[in-house]
Write a protein that holds these residues in place. Structure first.
Motif, PDB file in Angstrom:
ATOM      1  N   GLU A   1      47.209   5.702 -30.929  1.00 53.92           N
ATOM      2  CA  GLU A   1      46.187   5.504 -29.902  1.00 53.92           C
ATOM      3  C   GLU A   1      46.850   4.927 -28.661  1.00 53.92           C
ATOM      4  O   GLU A   1      47.620   3.981 -28.754  1.00 53.92           O
ATOM      5  CB  GLU A   1      45.083   4.565 -30.390  1.00 53.92           C
ATOM      6  N   GLU A   2      46.551   5.515 -27.530  1.00 56.57           N
ATOM      7  CA  GLU A   2      47.052   5.069 -26.235  1.00 56.57           C
ATOM      8  C   GLU A   2      45.925   5.225 -25.222  1.00 56.57           C
ATOM      9  O   GLU A   2      45.003   6.012 -25.432  1.00 56.57           O
ATOM     10  CB  GLU A   2      48.248   5.912 -25.781  1.00 56.57           C
ATOM     11  N   HIS A   3      46.020   4.510 -24.121  1.00 59.12           N
ATOM     12  CA  HIS A   3      45.027   4.685 -23.064  1.00 59.12           C
ATOM     13  C   HIS A   3      45.683   4.549 -21.702  1.00 59.12           C
ATOM     14  O   HIS A   3      46.778   4.019 -21.572  1.00 59.12           O
ATOM     15  CB  HIS A   3      43.866   3.691 -23.213  1.00 59.12           C
ATOM     16  N   VAL A   4      44.952   5.053 -20.704  1.00 55.42           N
ATOM     17  CA  VAL A   4      45.353   4.921 -19.315  1.00 55.42           C
ATOM     18  C   VAL A   4      44.079   4.731 -18.490  1.00 55.42           C
ATOM     19  O   VAL A   4      43.025   5.282 -18.825  1.00 55.42           O
ATOM     20  CB  VAL A   4      46.155   6.152 -18.820  1.00 55.42           C
ATOM     21  N   ASP A   5      44.174   3.916 -17.470  1.00 51.76           N
ATOM     22  CA  ASP A   5      43.060   3.719 -16.545  1.00 51.76           C
ATOM     23  C   ASP A   5      43.303   4.590 -15.321  1.00 51.76           C
ATOM     24  O   ASP A   5      44.392   4.563 -14.740  1.00 51.76           O
ATOM     25  CB  ASP A   5      42.946   2.253 -16.138  1.00 51.76           C
ATOM     26  N   VAL A   6      42.284   5.376 -14.964  1.00 53.09           N
ATOM     27  CA  VAL A   6      42.403   6.276 -13.827  1.00 53.09           C
ATOM     28  C   VAL A   6      41.430   5.855 -12.731  1.00 53.09           C
ATOM     29  O   VAL A   6      40.350   5.335 -13.016  1.00 53.09           O
ATOM     30  CB  VAL A   6      42.168   7.754 -14.244  1.00 53.09           C
ATOM     31  N   SER A   7      41.822   6.083 -11.514  1.00 53.12           N
ATOM     32  CA  SER A   7      41.014   5.692 -10.356  1.00 53.12           C
ATOM     33  C   SER A   7      40.107   6.832  -9.912  1.00 53.12           C
ATOM     34  O   SER A   7      40.189   7.322  -8.780  1.00 53.12           O
ATOM     35  CB  SER A   7      41.921   5.251  -9.205  1.00 53.12           C
ATOM     36  N   VAL A   8      39.267   7.268 -10.837  1.00 48.17           N
ATOM     37  CA  VAL A   8      38.261   8.295 -10.558  1.00 48.17           C
ATOM     38  C   VAL A   8      36.996   7.946 -11.335  1.00 48.17           C
ATOM     39  O   VAL A   8      37.029   7.151 -12.275  1.00 48.17           O
ATOM     40  CB  VAL A   8      38.734   9.721 -10.936  1.00 48.17           C
ATOM     41  N   THR A   9      35.908   8.586 -10.966  1.00 54.34           N
ATOM     42  CA  THR A   9      34.648   8.360 -11.668  1.00 54.34           C
ATOM     43  C   THR A   9      34.716   8.921 -13.087  1.00 54.34           C
ATOM     44  O   THR A   9      35.554   9.780 -13.393  1.00 54.34           O
ATOM     45  CB  THR A   9      33.476   9.042 -10.932  1.00 54.34           C
ATOM     46  N   LEU A  10      33.813   8.473 -13.910  1.00 53.12           N
ATOM     47  CA  LEU A  10      33.712   8.969 -15.285  1.00 53.12           C
ATOM     48  C   LEU A  10      33.498  10.480 -15.297  1.00 53.12           C
ATOM     49  O   LEU A  10      34.170  11.201 -16.053  1.00 53.12           O
ATOM     50  CB  LEU A  10      32.561   8.246 -15.997  1.00 53.12           C
ATOM     51  N   ASP A  11      32.604  10.984 -14.446  1.00 54.94           N
ATOM     52  CA  ASP A  11      32.337  12.421 -14.408  1.00 54.94           C
ATOM     53  C   ASP A  11      33.562  13.229 -14.002  1.00 54.94           C
ATOM     54  O   ASP A  11      33.831  14.285 -14.568  1.00 54.94           O
ATOM     55  CB  ASP A  11      31.181  12.733 -13.446  1.00 54.94           C
ATOM     56  N   ARG A  12      34.311  12.722 -13.025  1.00 51.38           N
ATOM     57  CA  ARG A  12      35.512  13.455 -12.586  1.00 51.38           C
ATOM     58  C   ARG A  12      36.575  13.486 -13.683  1.00 51.38           C
ATOM     59  O   ARG A  12      37.208  14.519 -13.912  1.00 51.38           O
ATOM     60  CB  ARG A  12      36.072  12.834 -11.323  1.00 51.38           C
ATOM     61  N   ALA A  13      36.769  12.384 -14.379  1.00 51.84           N
ATOM     62  CA  ALA A  13      37.730  12.360 -15.490  1.00 51.84           C
ATOM     63  C   ALA A  13      37.286  13.312 -16.594  1.00 51.84           C
ATOM     64  O   ALA A  13      38.102  14.048 -17.156  1.00 51.84           O
ATOM     65  CB  ALA A  13      37.879  10.938 -16.022  1.00 51.84           C
ATOM     66  N   TRP A  14      35.991  13.322 -16.902  1.00 51.12           N
ATOM     67  CA  TRP A  14      35.443  14.207 -17.936  1.00 51.12           C
ATOM     68  C   TRP A  14      35.668  15.670 -17.540  1.00 51.12           C
ATOM     69  O   TRP A  14      36.111  16.476 -18.362  1.00 51.12           O
ATOM     70  CB  TRP A  14      33.957  13.902 -18.124  1.00 51.12           C
ATOM     71  N   ASP A  15      35.392  16.004 -16.292  1.00 53.21           N
ATOM     72  CA  ASP A  15      35.612  17.371 -15.816  1.00 53.21           C
ATOM     73  C   ASP A  15      37.089  17.759 -15.903  1.00 53.21           C
ATOM     74  O   ASP A  15      37.418  18.877 -16.290  1.00 53.21           O
ATOM     75  CB  ASP A  15      35.116  17.538 -14.379  1.00 53.21           C
ATOM     76  N   SER A  16      37.971  16.846 -15.558  1.00 54.42           N
ATOM     77  CA  SER A  16      39.412  17.133 -15.599  1.00 54.42           C
ATOM     78  C   SER A  16      39.879  17.430 -17.022  1.00 54.42           C
ATOM     79  O   SER A  16      40.715  18.310 -17.234  1.00 54.42           O
ATOM     80  CB  SER A  16      40.211  15.960 -15.036  1.00 54.42           C
ATOM     81  N   LEU A  17      39.359  16.709 -18.001  1.00 53.15           N
ATOM     82  CA  LEU A  17      39.727  16.967 -19.398  1.00 53.15           C
ATOM     83  C   LEU A  17      39.335  18.366 -19.841  1.00 53.15           C
ATOM     84  O   LEU A  17      39.963  18.940 -20.724  1.00 53.15           O
ATOM     85  CB  LEU A  17      39.033  15.968 -20.328  1.00 53.15           C
ATOM     86  N   HIS A  18      38.307  18.911 -19.222  1.00 58.07           N
ATOM     87  CA  HIS A  18      37.802  20.222 -19.622  1.00 58.07           C
ATOM     88  C   HIS A  18      38.441  21.377 -18.856  1.00 58.07           C
ATOM     89  O   HIS A  18      38.062  22.529 -19.063  1.00 58.07           O
ATOM     90  CB  HIS A  18      36.276  20.239 -19.497  1.00 58.07           C
ATOM     91  N   GLN A  19      39.401  21.095 -18.015  1.00 58.05           N
ATOM     92  CA  GLN A  19      40.133  22.142 -17.300  1.00 58.05           C
ATOM     93  C   GLN A  19      41.332  22.576 -18.153  1.00 58.05           C
ATOM     94  O   GLN A  19      42.490  22.338 -17.806  1.00 58.05           O
ATOM     95  CB  GLN A  19      40.580  21.647 -15.923  1.00 58.05           C
ATOM     96  N   VAL A  20      41.045  23.203 -19.288  1.00 57.34           N
ATOM     97  CA  VAL A  20      42.083  23.575 -20.255  1.00 57.34           C
ATOM     98  C   VAL A  20      43.188  24.395 -19.600  1.00 57.34           C
ATOM     99  O   VAL A  20      44.374  24.218 -19.911  1.00 57.34           O
ATOM    100  CB  VAL A  20      41.458  24.323 -21.454  1.00 57.34           C
ATOM    101  N   GLU A  21      42.831  25.257 -18.685  1.00 56.92           N
ATOM    102  CA  GLU A  21      43.826  26.100 -18.023  1.00 56.92           C
ATOM    103  C   GLU A  21      44.852  25.272 -17.248  1.00 56.92           C
ATOM    104  O   GLU A  21      45.935  25.760 -16.941  1.00 56.92           O
ATOM    105  CB  GLU A  21      43.144  27.111 -17.091  1.00 56.92           C
ATOM    106  N   ASP A  22      44.533  24.022 -16.930  1.00 58.02           N
ATOM    107  CA  ASP A  22      45.447  23.152 -16.194  1.00 58.02           C
ATOM    108  C   ASP A  22      46.283  22.247 -17.108  1.00 58.02           C
ATOM    109  O   ASP A  22      47.061  21.438 -16.614  1.00 58.02           O
ATOM    110  CB  ASP A  22      44.676  22.277 -15.200  1.00 58.02           C
ATOM    111  N   TYR A  23      46.134  22.352 -18.420  1.00 55.87           N
ATOM    112  CA  TYR A  23      46.867  21.465 -19.327  1.00 55.87           C
ATOM    113  C   TYR A  23      48.381  21.536 -19.120  1.00 55.87           C
ATOM    114  O   TYR A  23      49.078  20.551 -19.302  1.00 55.87           O
ATOM    115  CB  TYR A  23      46.519  21.753 -20.786  1.00 55.87           C
ATOM    116  N   ALA A  24      48.891  22.687 -18.721  1.00 55.94           N
ATOM    117  CA  ALA A  24      50.334  22.810 -18.485  1.00 55.94           C
ATOM    118  C   ALA A  24      50.799  21.872 -17.369  1.00 55.94           C
ATOM    119  O   ALA A  24      51.973  21.524 -17.300  1.00 55.94           O
ATOM    120  CB  ALA A  24      50.704  24.257 -18.153  1.00 55.94           C
TER     121      ALA A  24
END
Length: 142
Positions: A5-28
């Motif tokens: 288990e690891e974590h990181v704090d990001v300087s974006v809203t919860l919705d923006r982080a959630w959307d970014s996780l779902h951009q599977v095509e950008d995982y590379a």
């Protein structure tokens, strides 16, 4: 199975982080070793991964618990891997991304090569930390 288990704090809203996780095509862009990734509908994803000098095609099932802001995933073939990402708001413009990975070190070594024992666990920990930092950069710059 080992659990990391690891974590990181990001300087974006919860919705923006959630959307970014779902951009599977950008995982590379932020997951080391991922050469190509795509969604395949029905909660499935396909990844082309290179690690330890070996290339593998991996299929995964993804389950969203949107109300809880948790994305769970598991590979549908070898190697058997599973994990999750959970997001927690820190404040209106900061989010904690918690990554959890469950894996069998011997299976990972047999599949992708690499060191044995403690050295492999340390390598996987470094890789996950690095991926989270890359996710942070990717999300904050979007």
């Amino acid at each position: 199975m080992s659990t990391l288990e690891e974590h990181v704090d990001v300087s974006v809203t919860l919705d923006r982080a959630w959307d970014s996780l779902h951009q599977v095509e950008d995982y590379a862009r932020f997951v080391a070793g991922v050469r190509d990734a795509r969604t395949e509908g029905g909660g499935r994803a396909h990844l082309n991964v290179e690690a330890g000098g070996r290339t593998r095609e991996l299929d995964a099932e993804v389950l969203d618990r949107t109300g809880e802001r948790v994305m769970e995933w598991r590979t549908t073939g070898a190697p058997e891997l599973r994990g999750s990402f959970s997001l927690q708001p820190i404040d209106q413009s900061h989010t904690r991304v918690q990554a959890r990975l469950e894996y069998d070190p011997d299976t990972v070594r047999a599949t992708f090569g690499g060191p044995k024992g403690f050295a492999q666990v340390a390598a996987i920990e470094r890789l996950v930390r690095s991926d989270l930092e890359q996710f942070k950069e990717y999300t904050e710059q979007r």
